[in-house]
Scaffold this motif. Structure first.
Motif, short mmCIF file in Angstrom:
data_model
loop_
_atom_site.label_atom_id
_atom_site.label_comp_id
_atom_site.label_asym_id
_atom_site.label_seq_id
_atom_site.Cartn_x
_atom_site.Cartn_y
_atom_site.Cartn_z
N ASP A 180 0.82 -1.21 0.00
CA ASP A 180 0.00 0.00 0.00
C ASP A 180 0.86 1.27 0.00
N THR A 181 1.92 1.25 0.79
CA THR A 181 2.85 2.39 0.80
C THR A 181 3.48 2.55 -0.57
N GLU A 182 3.85 1.44 -1.18
CA GLU A 182 4.49 1.50 -2.50
C GLU A 182 3.53 1.92 -3.60
N LEU A 183 2.27 1.56 -3.48
CA LEU A 183 1.29 2.04 -4.46
C LEU A 183 1.24 3.57 -4.40
N ALA A 184 1.22 4.12 -3.19
CA ALA A 184 1.21 5.58 -3.03
C ALA A 184 2.52 6.19 -3.53
N ASN A 185 3.65 5.57 -3.22
CA ASN A 185 4.95 6.08 -3.70
C ASN A 185 5.00 6.05 -5.23
N GLY A 186 4.57 4.94 -5.81
CA GLY A 186 4.56 4.82 -7.26
C GLY A 186 3.63 5.82 -7.91
N ALA A 187 2.47 6.05 -7.30
CA ALA A 187 1.52 7.03 -7.84
C ALA A 187 2.12 8.43 -7.82
N ALA A 188 2.86 8.76 -6.76
CA ALA A 188 3.52 10.07 -6.68
C ALA A 188 4.61 10.19 -7.75
N GLU A 189 5.35 9.11 -7.97
CA GLU A 189 6.37 9.10 -9.02
C GLU A 189 5.72 9.22 -10.40
N GLN A 190 4.60 8.52 -10.57
CA GLN A 190 3.87 8.60 -11.84
C GLN A 190 3.43 10.04 -12.11
N ASN A 191 3.00 10.74 -11.08
CA ASN A 191 2.57 12.12 -11.27
C ASN A 191 3.75 13.01 -11.68
N LYS A 192 4.94 12.74 -11.14
CA LYS A 192 6.13 13.49 -11.57
C LYS A 192 6.42 13.23 -13.05
N ILE A 193 6.31 11.96 -13.46
CA ILE A 193 6.53 11.59 -14.86
C ILE A 193 5.51 12.29 -15.74
N THR A 194 4.25 12.29 -15.31
CA THR A 194 3.20 12.94 -16.08
C THR A 194 3.50 14.42 -16.25
N HIS A 195 3.96 15.08 -15.20
CA HIS A 195 4.31 16.51 -15.29
C HIS A 195 5.42 16.73 -16.31
N LEU A 196 6.45 15.90 -16.27
CA LEU A 196 7.53 16.04 -17.24
C LEU A 196 7.01 15.88 -18.66
N ARG A 197 6.14 14.91 -18.85
CA ARG A 197 5.61 14.65 -20.19
C ARG A 197 4.62 15.73 -20.63
N LEU A 198 3.86 16.29 -19.70
CA LEU A 198 3.00 17.42 -20.08
C LEU A 198 3.86 18.59 -20.55
N ASN A 199 4.99 18.82 -19.87
CA ASN A 199 5.91 19.87 -20.32
C ASN A 199 6.42 19.58 -21.72
N LYS A 200 6.71 18.32 -22.01
CA LYS A 200 7.17 17.94 -23.35
C LYS A 200 6.06 18.13 -24.38
N LEU A 201 4.83 17.82 -24.00
CA LEU A 201 3.69 18.02 -24.89
C LEU A 201 3.55 19.51 -25.23
N VAL A 202 3.65 20.35 -24.22
CA VAL A 202 3.57 21.80 -24.44
C VAL A 202 4.72 22.24 -25.35
N ALA A 203 5.92 21.76 -25.08
CA ALA A 203 7.08 22.14 -25.89
C ALA A 203 6.88 21.72 -27.35
N GLU A 204 6.36 20.52 -27.58
CA GLU A 204 6.12 20.05 -28.95
C GLU A 204 5.18 20.98 -29.71
N HIS A 205 4.22 21.53 -29.01
CA HIS A 205 3.22 22.37 -29.67
C HIS A 205 3.57 23.85 -29.65
N SER A 206 4.72 24.17 -29.06
CA SER A 206 5.16 25.57 -29.04
C SER A 206 6.34 25.79 -29.98
N GLY A 207 6.88 24.69 -30.49
CA GLY A 207 8.06 24.79 -31.34
C GLY A 207 9.35 24.71 -30.55
#
Length: 181
Positions: free
Chosen positions: A151-178
């Motif tokens: 259960d602790t690891e599910l929460a840790n993994g979910a927090a790490e997943q959210n960090k990954i998602t943020h990085l990828r959202l930044n990449k998505l924005v960068a792709e569409h901004s040139g």
């Protein structure tokens, strides 16, 4: 320069907001790997700004339960599995794990064994935001976290997943901004 950055952000947000629902869901799935998240993000448009998009992303991810979290975990190649990362449907995975490219044979073998042991104990894949981390650092994090309960690891993994998602959202924005990240 600030107005130029603002124009790039507006251009990116305009492009993301203008995507069809299917295109947007696909783009957001590439950021997170969870169908509920991607469809809800697509339906949450238009975003007023990048900050608005991130705020909505966090709120949506917070509503995801165990099945959605595990779905997102499965969208990731295992840390150190370079073939899976290169072949992975997500376009950013192999670059995010590039710290493993410098791993010694001993570290790579320890990571493979650690991944297996972790998955057997927890019942799901080890997730860490690998960007900027060395192979030794990712292995150390795994060795520390494997001592936790699932259960602790599910929460840790979910927090790490959210960090990954943020990085990828930044990449998505960068792709569409040139710009590029």
């Amino acid at each position: 320069r600030v107005p130029c950055v603002r124009v790039m952000r507006d251009k990116a947000m305009d492009a993301i907001n203008a995507m069809s629902s299917d295109e947007a869901a696909k783009a957001f799935w590439a950021c997170c790997g969870c169908k509920k998240y991607s469809e809800t993000m697509a339906a949450s448009r238009p975003f007023a700004s990048k900050e608005d998009m991130f705020s909505k992303s966090d709120s949506i991810w917070a509503t995801c339960g165990r099945p959605e979290i595990l779905e997102a975990f499965l969208a990731h190649p295992k840390i150190g599995d370079n073939k899976a990362a290169a072949a992975h449907g997500g376009k950013w995975a192999s670059n995010e794990q590039k710290g493993m490219n410098q791993a010694s044979t001993q570290t790579a073998d320890a990571m493979a064994k650690g991944n297996k042991d972790y998955e057997e104990k927890m019942g799901f894949r080890y997730i860490v935001c690998a960007t900027g981390k060395s192979a030794e650092e990712m292995l150390g994090i795994l060795q520390s976290r494997i001592k936790n309960d699932p259960d602790t690891e599910l929460a840790n993994g979910a927090a790490e997943q959210n960090k990954i998602t943020h990085l990828r959202l930044n990449k998505l924005v960068a792709e569409h901004s040139g710009a590029s990240l």
